[in-house]
Design a protein around this motif. Structure first.
Motif, short mmCIF file in Angstrom:
data_model
loop_
_atom_site.label_atom_id
_atom_site.label_comp_id
_atom_site.label_asym_id
_atom_site.label_seq_id
_atom_site.Cartn_x
_atom_site.Cartn_y
_atom_site.Cartn_z
N THR A 29 1.02 -1.21 0.05
CA THR A 29 -0.04 0.00 -0.04
C THR A 29 0.86 1.15 -0.16
N CYS A 30 0.42 2.17 -0.96
CA CYS A 30 1.50 3.32 -1.01
C CYS A 30 0.55 4.70 -1.34
N LEU A 31 0.80 5.58 -0.94
CA LEU A 31 0.12 6.96 -1.07
C LEU A 31 1.09 7.68 -1.87
N GLU A 32 0.65 8.02 -2.95
CA GLU A 32 1.13 8.83 -3.96
C GLU A 32 1.63 10.34 -3.72
N GLU A 33 2.54 11.04 -4.28
CA GLU A 33 2.85 12.08 -4.09
C GLU A 33 1.80 13.12 -4.50
#
Length: 179
Positions: A29-33
């Protein structure tokens, strides 16, 4: 669930987004710029470079978005969440341009605590500029120094990600986190 919050930071053009995309590809799970979206929204309003024309407004929008990402991570079910930049990056960029900022910027950095912070050094071989990235490579080096100083000021021990392929850089992070 209280997810582990891991920041991946670095100056412009260091490979952060490519690294985040690799982690997403692997199922993390990654939260983008969010800065690119802020820039594109401003351009739709006729403002070519909001950061250059109104750095405080731009930074307020980034801070608000990154605070929201942090809060969203608190209710997420993933064990670990990767962030493409953290709230501290906002102060680093404001310091880079020599601008002042309100106390709530500092409060956010003191109150929103990440579990680990990885940093990518400027890498001239992969550096490119584009419509949203206006900084020169020399400025990227200066921003890197401001990121180091800012995160250190808030007692983070930054983990340097070595130059390598995207896959090996992702492996390096996961090994460091024992994942």
């Amino acid at each position: 669930m209280n997810s582990k919050k891991i920041v991946i930071t670095g100056g412009p053009g260091t490979g952060k987004s490519s690294l985040i995309n690799e982690l997403v590809k692997r199922g993390y799970t990654c939260l983008e710029e969010i800065s690119r979206q802020v820039i594109l929204d401003a351009q739709k309003e006729g403002i070519d470079q909001l950061f250059l024309s109104n750095p405080l407004l731009f930074s307020e929008l980034l801070l608000k978005g990154r605070q929201q990402q942090f809060e969203d991570a608190n209710i997420h079910t993933a064990e670990t969440i990767f962030f493409d930049r953290g709230v501290h990056d906002v102060i680093a960029y404001m310091d880079f341009i020599g601008d002042t900022y309100p106390q709530h910027f500092i409060d956010a950095c003191e109150n929103l605590v990440y579990d680990s912070v990885f940093i990518l050094k400027p890498w001239e071989a992969i550096y490119t500029s584009d419509n949203e990235r206006y900084e020169s490579f020399e400025q990227a080096l200066q921003i890197h120094d401001h990121l180091l100083n800012t995160y250190s000021r808030y007692n983070y021990n930054l983990i340097d990600i070595p130059f390598d392929t995207i896959e090996n850089r992702a492996d390096y992070i996961l090994k460091a986190l024992q994942m």
